[in-house]
Design a protein around this motif. Structure first.
Motif, PDB file in Angstrom:
ATOM      1  N   LYS A  15       0.851  -1.114  -0.013  1.00 42.27           N
ATOM      2  CA  LYS A  15      -0.024   0.041   0.041  1.00 42.27           C
ATOM      3  C   LYS A  15       0.956   1.201  -0.106  1.00 42.27           C
ATOM      4  O   LYS A  15       0.669   2.378  -0.675  1.00 42.27           O
ATOM      5  CB  LYS A  15      -1.015  -0.207   1.208  1.00 42.27           C
ATOM      6  CG  LYS A  15      -2.102   0.831   1.286  1.00 42.27           C
ATOM      7  CD  LYS A  15      -3.191   0.607   2.245  1.00 42.27           C
ATOM      8  CE  LYS A  15      -4.387   1.285   2.047  1.00 42.27           C
ATOM      9  NZ  LYS A  15      -5.319   0.872   2.890  1.00 42.27           N
ATOM     10  N   GLU A  16       2.017   1.315   0.661  1.00 49.91           N
ATOM     11  CA  GLU A  16       3.035   2.541   0.917  1.00 49.91           C
ATOM     12  C   GLU A  16       3.797   2.495  -0.399  1.00 49.91           C
ATOM     13  O   GLU A  16       3.814   3.694  -0.888  1.00 49.91           O
ATOM     14  CB  GLU A  16       4.005   2.121   1.881  1.00 49.91           C
ATOM     15  CG  GLU A  16       3.234   1.916   3.369  1.00 49.91           C
ATOM     16  CD  GLU A  16       2.951   0.298   3.343  1.00 49.91           C
ATOM     17  OE1 GLU A  16       3.481  -0.441   2.979  1.00 49.91           O
ATOM     18  OE2 GLU A  16       1.881   0.255   4.271  1.00 49.91           O
ATOM     19  N   ASP A  17       4.002   1.671  -1.294  1.00 47.37           N
ATOM     20  CA  ASP A  17       5.083   1.793  -2.313  1.00 47.37           C
ATOM     21  C   ASP A  17       4.354   1.717  -3.624  1.00 47.37           C
ATOM     22  O   ASP A  17       4.969   1.990  -4.584  1.00 47.37           O
ATOM     23  CB  ASP A  17       6.444   0.946  -2.051  1.00 47.37           C
ATOM     24  CG  ASP A  17       7.184   1.219  -1.044  1.00 47.37           C
ATOM     25  OD1 ASP A  17       7.051   2.510  -0.734  1.00 47.37           O
ATOM     26  OD2 ASP A  17       7.710   0.304  -0.457  1.00 47.37           O
ATOM     27  N   GLY A  18       3.241   0.903  -3.498  1.00 50.55           N
ATOM     28  CA  GLY A  18       2.563   0.755  -4.814  1.00 50.55           C
ATOM     29  C   GLY A  18       3.224  -0.791  -5.506  1.00 50.55           C
ATOM     30  O   GLY A  18       3.633  -1.504  -4.763  1.00 50.55           O
ATOM     31  N   LYS A  84       4.593  -8.309 -13.995  1.00 50.86           N
ATOM     32  CA  LYS A  84       3.240  -8.684 -13.223  1.00 50.86           C
ATOM     33  C   LYS A  84       2.890 -10.106 -12.995  1.00 50.86           C
ATOM     34  O   LYS A  84       2.198 -10.337 -12.225  1.00 50.86           O
ATOM     35  CB  LYS A  84       2.244  -7.800 -13.962  1.00 50.86           C
ATOM     36  CG  LYS A  84       2.350  -6.348 -14.049  1.00 50.86           C
ATOM     37  CD  LYS A  84       1.360  -5.594 -15.223  1.00 50.86           C
ATOM     38  CE  LYS A  84      -0.050  -5.713 -14.730  1.00 50.86           C
ATOM     39  NZ  LYS A  84      -1.014  -4.926 -15.582  1.00 50.86           N
ATOM     40  N   ASP A  85       3.185 -10.896 -13.984  1.00 47.97           N
ATOM     41  CA  ASP A  85       2.964 -12.396 -13.694  1.00 47.97           C
ATOM     42  C   ASP A  85       3.667 -12.900 -12.425  1.00 47.97           C
ATOM     43  O   ASP A  85       3.462 -14.149 -12.193  1.00 47.97           O
ATOM     44  CB  ASP A  85       3.560 -13.063 -14.941  1.00 47.97           C
ATOM     45  CG  ASP A  85       2.698 -12.838 -16.208  1.00 47.97           C
ATOM     46  OD1 ASP A  85       1.617 -12.244 -16.248  1.00 47.97           O
ATOM     47  OD2 ASP A  85       3.222 -13.250 -17.043  1.00 47.97           O
ATOM     48  N   LYS A  86       4.454 -12.099 -11.865  1.00 43.32           N
ATOM     49  CA  LYS A  86       5.255 -12.678 -10.908  1.00 43.32           C
ATOM     50  C   LYS A  86       5.090 -11.779  -9.531  1.00 43.32           C
ATOM     51  O   LYS A  86       5.670 -11.921  -8.518  1.00 43.32           O
ATOM     52  CB  LYS A  86       6.625 -12.611 -10.806  1.00 43.32           C
ATOM     53  CG  LYS A  86       7.548 -13.216 -12.155  1.00 43.32           C
ATOM     54  CD  LYS A  86       7.279 -14.894 -11.935  1.00 43.32           C
ATOM     55  CE  LYS A  86       7.986 -15.414 -13.135  1.00 43.32           C
ATOM     56  NZ  LYS A  86       8.136 -16.920 -12.865  1.00 43.32           N
ATOM     57  N   LEU A  87       3.857 -11.423  -9.678  1.00 44.56           N
ATOM     58  CA  LEU A  87       3.376 -10.149  -8.439  1.00 44.56           C
ATOM     59  C   LEU A  87       3.120 -11.070  -7.179  1.00 44.56           C
ATOM     60  O   LEU A  87       2.672 -12.013  -7.173  1.00 44.56           O
ATOM     61  CB  LEU A  87       2.124  -9.613  -8.806  1.00 44.56           C
ATOM     62  CG  LEU A  87       1.275  -8.851  -7.875  1.00 44.56           C
ATOM     63  CD1 LEU A  87       2.431  -7.522  -7.470  1.00 44.56           C
ATOM     64  CD2 LEU A  87       0.089  -8.064  -8.337  1.00 44.56           C
ATOM     65  N   VAL A  88       3.689 -10.297  -6.150  1.00 47.38           N
ATOM     66  CA  VAL A  88       3.686 -10.668  -4.805  1.00 47.38           C
ATOM     67  C   VAL A  88       3.094  -9.553  -3.923  1.00 47.38           C
ATOM     68  O   VAL A  88       3.652  -8.666  -3.784  1.00 47.38           O
ATOM     69  CB  VAL A  88       4.737 -11.214  -4.281  1.00 47.38           C
ATOM     70  CG1 VAL A  88       4.703 -11.732  -2.552  1.00 47.38           C
ATOM     71  CG2 VAL A  88       5.334 -12.596  -5.006  1.00 47.38           C
ATOM     72  N   ARG A  89       2.007  -9.842  -3.221  1.00 47.46           N
ATOM     73  CA  ARG A  89       1.396  -8.682  -2.460  1.00 47.46           C
ATOM     74  C   ARG A  89       1.579  -9.029  -1.184  1.00 47.46           C
ATOM     75  O   ARG A  89       1.706  -9.902  -0.541  1.00 47.46           O
ATOM     76  CB  ARG A  89      -0.332  -8.712  -2.728  1.00 47.46           C
ATOM     77  CG  ARG A  89      -0.717  -8.494  -3.804  1.00 47.46           C
ATOM     78  CD  ARG A  89      -2.259  -8.535  -3.873  1.00 47.46           C
ATOM     79  NE  ARG A  89      -2.688  -8.109  -5.190  1.00 47.46           N
ATOM     80  CZ  ARG A  89      -3.262  -6.948  -5.767  1.00 47.46           C
ATOM     81  NH1 ARG A  89      -2.740  -5.740  -5.011  1.00 47.46           N
ATOM     82  NH2 ARG A  89      -3.542  -6.980  -6.862  1.00 47.46           N
ATOM     83  N   LEU A  90       2.394  -7.718  -0.739  1.00 44.22           N
ATOM     84  CA  LEU A  90       3.135  -7.850   0.863  1.00 44.22           C
ATOM     85  C   LEU A  90       2.306  -7.394   1.787  1.00 44.22           C
ATOM     86  O   LEU A  90       1.340  -6.326   1.565  1.00 44.22           O
ATOM     87  CB  LEU A  90       4.546  -7.396   0.754  1.00 44.22           C
ATOM     88  CG  LEU A  90       5.476  -7.922  -0.152  1.00 44.22           C
ATOM     89  CD1 LEU A  90       6.992  -7.034  -0.306  1.00 44.22           C
ATOM     90  CD2 LEU A  90       5.912  -9.366  -0.077  1.00 44.22           C
TER      91      LEU A  90
END
Length: 90
Positions: A15-18, A84-90
């Motif tokens: 949320k902080e860095d996008g 984007k295919d490797k996206l990890v939400r932290l």
């Protein structure tokens, strides 16, 4: 048109860095490999930096590639999609 081969890609979201991503790739006919860093708040408009991956190289080829990335949406989108295919939400 440059023909790219993806070596490795990654992307994280907070949320902080996008969205913050990285794509390592090679370009047919270029001696050096490249790394492109990506950033976007909402995954719509992307800012990027283009660098040599392992060591400094042919500056002329880097500038040619940068120009192609600016003009060739298909190539730019290919690299963004790889991350984007490797996206990890932290």
């Amino acid at each position: 048109m440059a023909v790219c081969s993806i070596i490795e890609a990654s992307m994280t979201y907070t949320k902080e860095d996008g969205y913050v991503g990285k794509v390592q790739f090679s370009v047919e006919g270029h001696v050096n490999q490249y790394e492109m860093t990506l950033h976007s708040r909402k995954a719509t408009e992307w800012g990027y930096g283009l660098f040599f991956l392992n060591e400094s190289g042919n500056e002329e080829q880097l500038l040619e590639l940068e120009e192609e990335l600016e003009e060739n949406d298909e190539l730019f989108d290919q690299l963004v999609e790889a991350a984007k295919d490797k996206l990890v939400r932290l």
